[in-house]
Design a protein around this motif. Sequence first.
Motif, PDB file in Angstrom:
ATOM      1  N   PHE A  48     -40.641 -17.617 -22.684  1.00  0.00           N
ATOM      2  CA  PHE A  48     -40.036 -17.971 -23.962  1.00  0.00           C
ATOM      3  C   PHE A  48     -39.604 -19.427 -23.965  1.00  0.00           C
ATOM      4  O   PHE A  48     -39.774 -20.143 -24.962  1.00  0.00           O
ATOM      5  CB  PHE A  48     -38.837 -17.070 -24.237  1.00  0.00           C
ATOM      6  CG  PHE A  48     -38.104 -17.412 -25.504  1.00  0.00           C
ATOM      7  CD1 PHE A  48     -38.608 -17.029 -26.731  1.00  0.00           C
ATOM      8  CD2 PHE A  48     -36.929 -18.139 -25.467  1.00  0.00           C
ATOM      9  CE1 PHE A  48     -37.951 -17.359 -27.908  1.00  0.00           C
ATOM     10  CE2 PHE A  48     -36.262 -18.469 -26.631  1.00  0.00           C
ATOM     11  CZ  PHE A  48     -36.775 -18.073 -27.854  1.00  0.00           C
ATOM     12  N   ALA A  49     -39.057 -19.884 -22.844  1.00  0.00           N
ATOM     13  CA  ALA A  49     -38.596 -21.271 -22.756  1.00  0.00           C
ATOM     14  C   ALA A  49     -39.751 -22.252 -22.903  1.00  0.00           C
ATOM     15  O   ALA A  49     -39.578 -23.353 -23.427  1.00  0.00           O
ATOM     16  CB  ALA A  49     -37.863 -21.508 -21.439  1.00  0.00           C
ATOM     17  N   ALA A  50     -40.949 -21.863 -22.436  1.00  0.00           N
ATOM     18  CA  ALA A  50     -42.113 -22.740 -22.594  1.00  0.00           C
ATOM     19  C   ALA A  50     -42.355 -23.031 -24.071  1.00  0.00           C
ATOM     20  O   ALA A  50     -42.704 -24.161 -24.445  1.00  0.00           O
ATOM     21  CB  ALA A  50     -43.345 -22.088 -21.973  1.00  0.00           C
ATOM     22  N   TYR A  51     -42.156 -22.020 -24.905  1.00  0.00           N
ATOM     23  CA  TYR A  51     -42.278 -22.210 -26.352  1.00  0.00           C
ATOM     24  C   TYR A  51     -41.217 -23.180 -26.862  1.00  0.00           C
ATOM     25  O   TYR A  51     -41.520 -24.142 -27.588  1.00  0.00           O
ATOM     26  CB  TYR A  51     -42.140 -20.856 -27.055  1.00  0.00           C
ATOM     27  CG  TYR A  51     -41.785 -20.931 -28.515  1.00  0.00           C
ATOM     28  CD1 TYR A  51     -42.741 -21.269 -29.459  1.00  0.00           C
ATOM     29  CD2 TYR A  51     -40.480 -20.660 -28.942  1.00  0.00           C
ATOM     30  CE1 TYR A  51     -42.415 -21.343 -30.811  1.00  0.00           C
ATOM     31  CE2 TYR A  51     -40.151 -20.727 -30.286  1.00  0.00           C
ATOM     32  CZ  TYR A  51     -41.116 -21.068 -31.222  1.00  0.00           C
ATOM     33  OH  TYR A  51     -40.794 -21.148 -32.541  1.00  0.00           O
ATOM     34  N   MET A  56     -39.203 -28.556 -28.786  1.00  0.00           N
ATOM     35  CA  MET A  56     -38.309 -29.698 -28.606  1.00  0.00           C
ATOM     36  C   MET A  56     -39.094 -30.974 -28.303  1.00  0.00           C
ATOM     37  O   MET A  56     -38.786 -32.047 -28.820  1.00  0.00           O
ATOM     38  CB  MET A  56     -37.317 -29.403 -27.493  1.00  0.00           C
ATOM     39  CG  MET A  56     -36.338 -28.284 -27.831  1.00  0.00           C
ATOM     40  SD  MET A  56     -35.398 -27.737 -26.397  1.00  0.00           S
ATOM     41  CE  MET A  56     -34.458 -29.236 -26.037  1.00  0.00           C
ATOM     42  N   ALA A  57     -40.124 -30.860 -27.462  1.00  0.00           N
ATOM     43  CA  ALA A  57     -40.925 -32.039 -27.117  1.00  0.00           C
ATOM     44  C   ALA A  57     -41.617 -32.602 -28.355  1.00  0.00           C
ATOM     45  O   ALA A  57     -41.625 -33.825 -28.582  1.00  0.00           O
ATOM     46  CB  ALA A  57     -41.950 -31.680 -26.051  1.00  0.00           C
ATOM     47  N   PHE A 229     -30.503 -16.260 -32.313  1.00  0.00           N
ATOM     48  CA  PHE A 229     -31.905 -15.945 -32.573  1.00  0.00           C
ATOM     49  C   PHE A 229     -32.705 -15.924 -31.272  1.00  0.00           C
ATOM     50  O   PHE A 229     -33.631 -15.119 -31.111  1.00  0.00           O
ATOM     51  CB  PHE A 229     -32.503 -16.969 -33.539  1.00  0.00           C
ATOM     52  CG  PHE A 229     -32.156 -16.708 -34.981  1.00  0.00           C
ATOM     53  CD1 PHE A 229     -31.668 -15.482 -35.394  1.00  0.00           C
ATOM     54  CD2 PHE A 229     -32.346 -17.686 -35.940  1.00  0.00           C
ATOM     55  CE1 PHE A 229     -31.354 -15.232 -36.716  1.00  0.00           C
ATOM     56  CE2 PHE A 229     -32.048 -17.457 -37.273  1.00  0.00           C
ATOM     57  CZ  PHE A 229     -31.546 -16.226 -37.661  1.00  0.00           C
ATOM     58  N   GLY A 230     -32.388 -16.833 -30.358  1.00  0.00           N
ATOM     59  CA  GLY A 230     -33.093 -16.858 -29.077  1.00  0.00           C
ATOM     60  C   GLY A 230     -32.945 -15.554 -28.323  1.00  0.00           C
ATOM     61  O   GLY A 230     -33.897 -15.066 -27.697  1.00  0.00           O
ATOM     62  N   VAL A 352     -33.283 -22.484 -26.409  1.00  0.00           N
ATOM     63  CA  VAL A 352     -33.793 -22.381 -25.055  1.00  0.00           C
ATOM     64  C   VAL A 352     -32.706 -22.366 -23.983  1.00  0.00           C
ATOM     65  O   VAL A 352     -32.757 -21.564 -23.051  1.00  0.00           O
ATOM     66  CB  VAL A 352     -34.802 -23.526 -24.758  1.00  0.00           C
ATOM     67  CG1 VAL A 352     -34.187 -24.891 -24.908  1.00  0.00           C
ATOM     68  CG2 VAL A 352     -35.405 -23.370 -23.370  1.00  0.00           C
ATOM     69  N   ILE A 353     -31.690 -23.227 -24.082  1.00  0.00           N
ATOM     70  CA  ILE A 353     -30.727 -23.358 -22.991  1.00  0.00           C
ATOM     71  C   ILE A 353     -29.916 -22.082 -22.768  1.00  0.00           C
ATOM     72  O   ILE A 353     -29.858 -21.569 -21.637  1.00  0.00           O
ATOM     73  CB  ILE A 353     -29.818 -24.580 -23.237  1.00  0.00           C
ATOM     74  CG1 ILE A 353     -30.648 -25.867 -23.198  1.00  0.00           C
ATOM     75  CG2 ILE A 353     -28.702 -24.643 -22.182  1.00  0.00           C
ATOM     76  CD1 ILE A 353     -29.881 -27.111 -23.612  1.00  0.00           C
TER      77      ILE A 353
END
Length: 396
Positions: A48-51, A56-57, A229-230, A352-353
């Motif tokens: 999920f964090a990869a998304y 963000m990038a 939501f995360g 993400v965090i």
Amino acid sequence: MRFAHGTGFWVIAAAFLITMAFSTVPTPLYALYQRRDGFPTFLITVIFAAYAVGVMASLYLAGHVSDWLGRRRVALLAVLAEVLAAVIFLLWSAVPGLLLARFICGVGVGVLTATATAHLSELRQIARPEEDGSRSALISSMVNLGGLAFGPLIGGLLAEYGTRPLERPYEVFLVLLLLSAVGIALVPETVERWETRPAYRPQRVALPADAKPLFFASAIGAFAAFAIFGLFTSLAPTFLAGVLHHSSRLLAGVVTFAVFVAGALSQAVFVRLTRRHQLRIGLAAMSLGLAGIAVGGLIPSLPLFVAGGVVAGAGVGLVFRAAVATAAQLADPGSRGEVLAALFLIAYAGLVIPVLLIGLGIALLPAEVALLIFSALILVLVNVAGVRMVRANTAG
């Protein structure tokens, strides 16, 4: 051939909704990947964090480029990135492929989120110049959250009742994304391309100094809101199956759908209230909902967990809409895409965090305790940010 501006508004809205739905369609499928490959729960948060990292990038590096490249061109590239992600999901479903597909999906979403939000505002302004600009912000925000809601529902339905549950959802969205790309190519442009391209630079907040406190107050609220939501787009199915003992893929999709739909509907229900009153209701709902989520996980109680999520989701919708409307109002037309990209960049950091931290917490602590700590931390952050947001919107 080009659509009229009014028609183009709804074409962009549909493409935006489809793209956001595609970004959450894997939510009820994570448990299937985990069962097939036997990886730990923490890896779900990494996937999920990869998304979120991709989002963000792209927001930091490219979320603002539609201000000088043009909305239509950038939106089209973003949707084509989603097409590539769908193809990777279908052809390479091992963990490395999932990581790559989710990252590319995030890149496309990051670019499209700021671009489509600005494009919708400008198309609506041209098609209906007499209309209040807040109407466009409301539709944009509802499309954003509505898309996020429908993705898990569609993924859950196809996984529960269809054949090939790890392929069919992506096949359906591949077709929808290709149709979206065709539609975007026919939408009018609202930004004149710069004859002399400016020197490239990453994202910054292009606002007067006296406007930045209001912007950052809104961004902090969006950070806290997206943390909720995360939770429901990454780990909610894991909690449902492990802590609450409900492993239905359809249920996992329905719960996430209900949370996001609550966020979209609350914006429509309270649209006539001032921004300050919307913020107060939203912050109260987020606080109450977080308490319900935590207690529902501790008892455990499925109805309380779901009710907490729905109430928190309704609050998130109000806070998120206020943040988007504030940022769009602060920006001048030449920097609107950039300012919105900055807002979404901070919001997606909230996506993400905290989720990575709760995933790490599950690896070290019982899931119920990790959920309690997560809820308490976000509750504090919501209320700290909320005081600043309400004060900043005293004129709302």
